[in-house]
Structures are given as C-alpha cells and as structure tokens.
Enzyme design. Structure first.
Site, PDB file in Angstrom:
ATOM      1  N   GLU A   1     -16.774   0.692 -19.485  1.00 22.07           N
ATOM      2  CA  GLU A   1     -15.574   1.514 -19.596  1.00 22.07           C
ATOM      3  C   GLU A   1     -14.402   0.847 -20.310  1.00 22.07           C
ATOM      4  OE1 GLU A   1     -14.516   2.841 -15.672  1.00 22.07           O
ATOM      5  OE2 GLU A   1     -16.234   4.147 -15.547  1.00 22.07           O
TER       6      GLU A   1
ATOM      7  N   GLU B   1     -22.858   5.703 -13.911  1.00 23.13           N
ATOM      8  CA  GLU B   1     -22.068   5.903 -12.691  1.00 23.13           C
ATOM      9  C   GLU B   1     -21.792   7.382 -12.509  1.00 23.13           C
ATOM     10  OE1 GLU B   1     -18.348   3.720 -12.342  1.00 23.13           O
ATOM     11  OE2 GLU B   1     -19.286   1.906 -13.156  1.00 23.13           O
TER      12      GLU B   1
HETATM   13  C1  PNW Z   1     -14.923   3.457 -12.564  1.00 18.80           C
HETATM   14  N1  PNW Z   1      -9.925   7.115 -14.453  1.00 18.80           N
HETATM   15  O1  PNW Z   1     -13.535   3.332 -12.702  1.00 18.80           O
HETATM   16  C2  PNW Z   1     -15.425   2.033 -12.464  1.00 18.80           C
HETATM   17  O2  PNW Z   1     -16.459   1.718 -13.354  1.00 18.80           O
HETATM   18  C3  PNW Z   1     -15.765   1.610 -11.078  1.00 18.80           C
HETATM   19  O3  PNW Z   1     -15.646   0.212 -10.986  1.00 18.80           O
HETATM   20  C4  PNW Z   1     -14.908   2.343 -10.082  1.00 18.80           C
HETATM   21  O4  PNW Z   1     -15.063   1.878  -8.773  1.00 18.80           O
HETATM   22  C5  PNW Z   1     -15.287   3.809 -10.181  1.00 18.80           C
HETATM   23  O5  PNW Z   1     -15.187   4.298 -11.500  1.00 18.80           O
HETATM   24  C6  PNW Z   1     -14.448   4.709  -9.270  1.00 18.80           C
HETATM   25  O6  PNW Z   1     -13.101   4.673  -9.628  1.00 18.80           O
HETATM   26  C7  PNW Z   1     -12.706   4.324 -13.123  1.00 18.80           C
HETATM   27  O7  PNW Z   1      -8.732   7.020 -14.087  1.00 18.80           O
HETATM   28  C8  PNW Z   1     -11.375   4.225 -12.760  1.00 18.80           C
HETATM   29  O8  PNW Z   1     -10.298   8.057 -15.210  1.00 18.80           O
HETATM   30  C9  PNW Z   1     -10.463   5.133 -13.189  1.00 18.80           C
HETATM   31  C10 PNW Z   1     -10.867   6.183 -14.008  1.00 18.80           C
HETATM   32  C11 PNW Z   1     -12.194   6.294 -14.386  1.00 18.80           C
HETATM   33  C12 PNW Z   1     -13.111   5.361 -13.942  1.00 18.80           C
END
Ligand code: PNW
Length: 439
Positions: free
Chosen positions: A172, A351
């Site tokens: 990401e 994920e």
């Molecule tokens: C992902 N957003 O994070 C990560 O890959 C994980 O480590 C995390 O625990 C999981 O999703 C849940 O949050 C994100 O704001 C964090 O769009 C924020 C966003 C997207 C993915």
C-alpha cells in the site's frame, strides 16, 4: 447473501488460494530484541497524541515469541497460505549496510515452520516499518531510500529464496506516502503534499529496483506489489462532484496503477498537482513498470466523493473504522482493472476484512458481522472471477487482532481474538466459519 450462506471453496477455480494476513509491526512486539533497531513507528508512537489509546507495537501480540503457537493456529484454520511481512529494522538495523543474521533467522523459522505445516509463505518486504535512521535522512522523500530498500530486499530474498511462494515489495504505497507524509496520520506524520508525492515516487522506484534483486535470488518465486484500491464514485451528477471523484480516483488508484502497469503517471492528476509534482528521473518509469507476476489488491471500501470531500451514502452500514460496507465495490474494482489495464497480471486479494467490537462470552466470541462481511466479499470476488477476472487467491485481514496503527488496540480486525492482558488467543465465530468454509 443467499448464495453467500452456502458458499464453499469448491465454487472457486481449482488451485485458488485462501489465506490470512498480518504485518510485522502490528503483531511481533520484541521491538528491541536480537539487534532490531527502532522503526519510524516506534518513534511515531512515542509522540503524544498520535495513537488514540497512547499505545505502541512494543509488545503487540508478542508474536516474536509465540510464533510456533500462532503457526499452529494458522494450520488449524486450514488455510493454504499465510501472508506476513519482514521488518527491515531487524534485517538491516542501520538501514543500509551490514545484514543482521539474527533478524533473518526469525523469518527463516517462520518460513520453514509454515512449510512444515503445509502452508505457503507469502512475504511482504515493506509494510511500513522503515528503519528510523533512514527517516533522519528524509525517509522516502530521499531517493537513496529506494536503493537502500533494494539492498535490504536482496538480503531477504537471498536468505529465504525459493521457499517463499511470493514476494510483494511494498504494501500500500498510498498509505506510506499520503497517510504518512501528506495527511500526517501515519509515521512519520508530516503534512506536506509535495513530500508525499516525492515519497510515493521513491517507494515505486524502490519497488522497481527490488524486483530484479528478488528474481536473481528467488527465481522460482512470484514477485509483485500490493496496492490498496477502491472505486471512487461521484456523490451526484453535478460536474463539480464528478470532477472531484475523478481527482480522488487519480490520487488513490491511478497514481500507483498507471506508473506500475503503464509506465506513466496519469496526465490529468499530474496537471492538478501542479508544482507538487515528484522528482522523476530518466529511466525511473521503465524500472517502475517492469513486469509483475501478480498484483496484490487490498480492498476495504469504496469512496463516494463530492466537491466537499468524501461522504457516506444515506443508509450505508459501516464497520468500526467508519468505512462503508460495500462488497459490490470489489466486483466493480476488479472489472474496471481488467477493462482499463490490458497487461494486468493475475490478481490476489491480499487483504480484505473489517473491524468490529466483538462480544466475548466465556470462550466464544460472537462476531456475525465479520462472517457476513467475509462471505459477502467472497461472493463479490466470485462474481468478478466468473466475469473473467484472473483472481488467484484471497487473504483475510487479519489472522488475529493486532496493533491497528493510529487506532492502537481499539480496533479489532482479527479472525482470532487476542486478550492483550494474557496474550491468550481464541478463535472467533468468524474463524470457525472460515475453517468450515475451507474444509
Ligand atoms: C491496511 N485508508 O491499512 C493495512 O495494510 C493494514 O496494515 C491495516 O491494518 C488494514 O488495512 C486495516 O486498516 C489501511 O485510510 C489503512 O484508506 C488506511 C486505509 C486503507 C488501508
């Protein structure tokens, strides 16, 4: 939902992989053991007000010490594959230079432990824990970090080699650039759009430089990258909303997809960012767009965008993150990728999952909303697969409750419940459902 209730793994193409995922900083703990240096997250968590419950990943799920028990749980779930990440500060504590063998030992034990249990190891090389010493030199805004990343990646691929089924360079890059350098919500917590765009470019350059290193040391393994993607839809037919949604799509999706899959930045978005454009050098986009064996897609939600920003559609149901539950967005996203990117490699959903505050009663954790979330998204994935999208696997986020970044331990994404006082693990109802689905 009717079909979701009766969904089984036989409905998916032969060889389709089912797994669970985690990341190093979110579960390992043992922050200063066996030569690990601090990461930018250790530094960020120590600053007051950055993590909502004031916590850090210093202990987390203590997975560094409890890994054997955790691998047994993974095997008990009956999954085909486990996706975990390697902590750069364990492997190259100074960011660049000497490799810490003790750090690699841990990931070798994990890899071999998975193989011994009949579970495929899927490795992510960068899930946000940059060695703090590199941040002192600008972190990802410094072009040198991309070269340091390639050296670190080579060290991991050299040690683990072909035992690993797939290597993803980055998890990401939108999060590790925009959330980290522009919105200030993630480490290092700066608020500067030009810095974020520079970081995004150097992250993708790091991906491009690491790919040949992985191929050299692990020629049989799959190599690729993981992006977080989601449809960015207009809140109305008004031209200003349509324009805003197009811009959001440019920043969130195309800014990463286009360089990687087409070798160019999206022209419309490039124009909109004006003087904040990243420092691209000749040859960078060639490196960035080299062939990937797979594209990892993390899908959580869609965006509904108006001129004023993101809005929540009326009547939407949300997770504890406030994210709209919208399985159709996964189908839409995958169909769009297939339509817009002719050279699209095979896709893994690396994920997908949801945070819910689950109700524990004795030794049961009732989380029907998570089971519903997973099954409806699997159904949406099946729709895309049957419409011709080449999807090869699905990893639920997450194996177990863990350190949810800026939200600390307050948000629980696990299929397995973690009692942070005792470090006891307990399969939630959703884990039992996944296990039955996989039987
Ligand atoms: C992902 N957003 O994070 C990560 O890959 C994980 O480590 C995390 O625990 C999981 O999703 C849940 O949050 C994100 O704001 C964090 O769009 C924020 C966003 C997207 C993915």
């Amino acid at each position: 939902v009717a079909r979701a209730a009766g969904l089984t793994r036989q409905d998916f193409p032969a060889g389709f992989l089912f797994g669970v995922a985690t990341s190093s900083y979110q579960i390992e703990g043992a922050a200063s053991e066996d030569g690990r240096s601090p990461s930018i997250w250790d530094v960020f968590c120590a600053k007051p007000g950055r993590i909502s419950d004031g916590s850090s990943g210093a202990v987390a799920c203590d997975h560094y010490h409890r890994w054997e028990q955790d691998l047994d749980l993974i095997a008990a779930l009956g999954v085909d594959a486990y996706r975990f990440s390697v902590a750069w500060p364990r492997v190259v504590p100074a960011g660049r230079g000497p490799v810490n063998a003790a750090g690699l030992d841990f990931y070798e034990r994990l890899t071999d432990g998975l193989l011994a249990r009949g579970v495929q190891p899927h490795v992510t090389l960068y899930h946000w824990d940059l060695p703090a010493v590199l941040q002192d030199q600008g972190g990802w805004t410094n072009r040198d970090t991309a070269y340091a990343f390639a050296e670190y990646s080579a060290a991991v691929a050299q040690r683990l080699g072909n035992r690993v089924a797939s290597y993803a360079t980055l998890n990401e890059p939108w999060c590790s650039s925009v959330l980290s350098y522009e919105l200030g919500e993630h480490a290092p917590g700066t608020r500067d759009r030009a810095a974020a765009l520079s970081a995004a470019h150097h992250l993708m350059l790091g991906h491009g430089l690491a790919m040949p290193e992985i191929r050299r040391h692990a020629p049989q393994s799959q190599a690729g990258i993981v992006l977080n993607l989601g449809p960015q839809e207009s809140a109305s037919d008004r031209p200003e909303d349509i324009r805003a949604a197009r811009h959001a799509d440019g920043r969130f999706n195309r800014w990463f997809l286009d360089p990687i899959l087409r070798g160019e930045y999206p022209a419309d978005t490039w124009e909109e960012i004006g003087g904040d454009a990243p420092p691209v050098q000749t040859g960078d986009l060639n490196l960035i767009s080299a062939h990937n064996d797979f594209l990892g897609v993390n899908y959580y939600t869609r965006g509904v965008i108006g001129a004023q920003g993101g809005v929540l559609p009326e009547g939407a149901s949300v997770t504890d993150m406030g994210w709209e539950i919208h399985p159709q967005g996964l189908t839409d996203l995958l169909l769009r990728l297939k339509a817009d990117y002719p050279g699209l490699p095979p896709i893994y959903i690396t994920e997908n999952g949801a945070a819910f505050s689950d109700e524990r009663s004795g030794d049961r954790v009732h989380d029907p909303r998570r089971t519903e979330f997973l099954s409806t998204h699997l159904n949406a994935l099946l729709d895309a697969s049957q419409a011709g999208v080449d999807v090869r696997g699905y990893f639920a986020w997450s194996l177990m409750d863990n350190f949810e970044w800026a939200f600390g331990y307050e948000k629980r994404f696990g299929l397995i419940y973690v009692d942070y006082d005792t470090q006891e693990r307990l399969m939630k109802d959703s884990a039992l459902w996944y296990q039955a689905f996989l039987k």
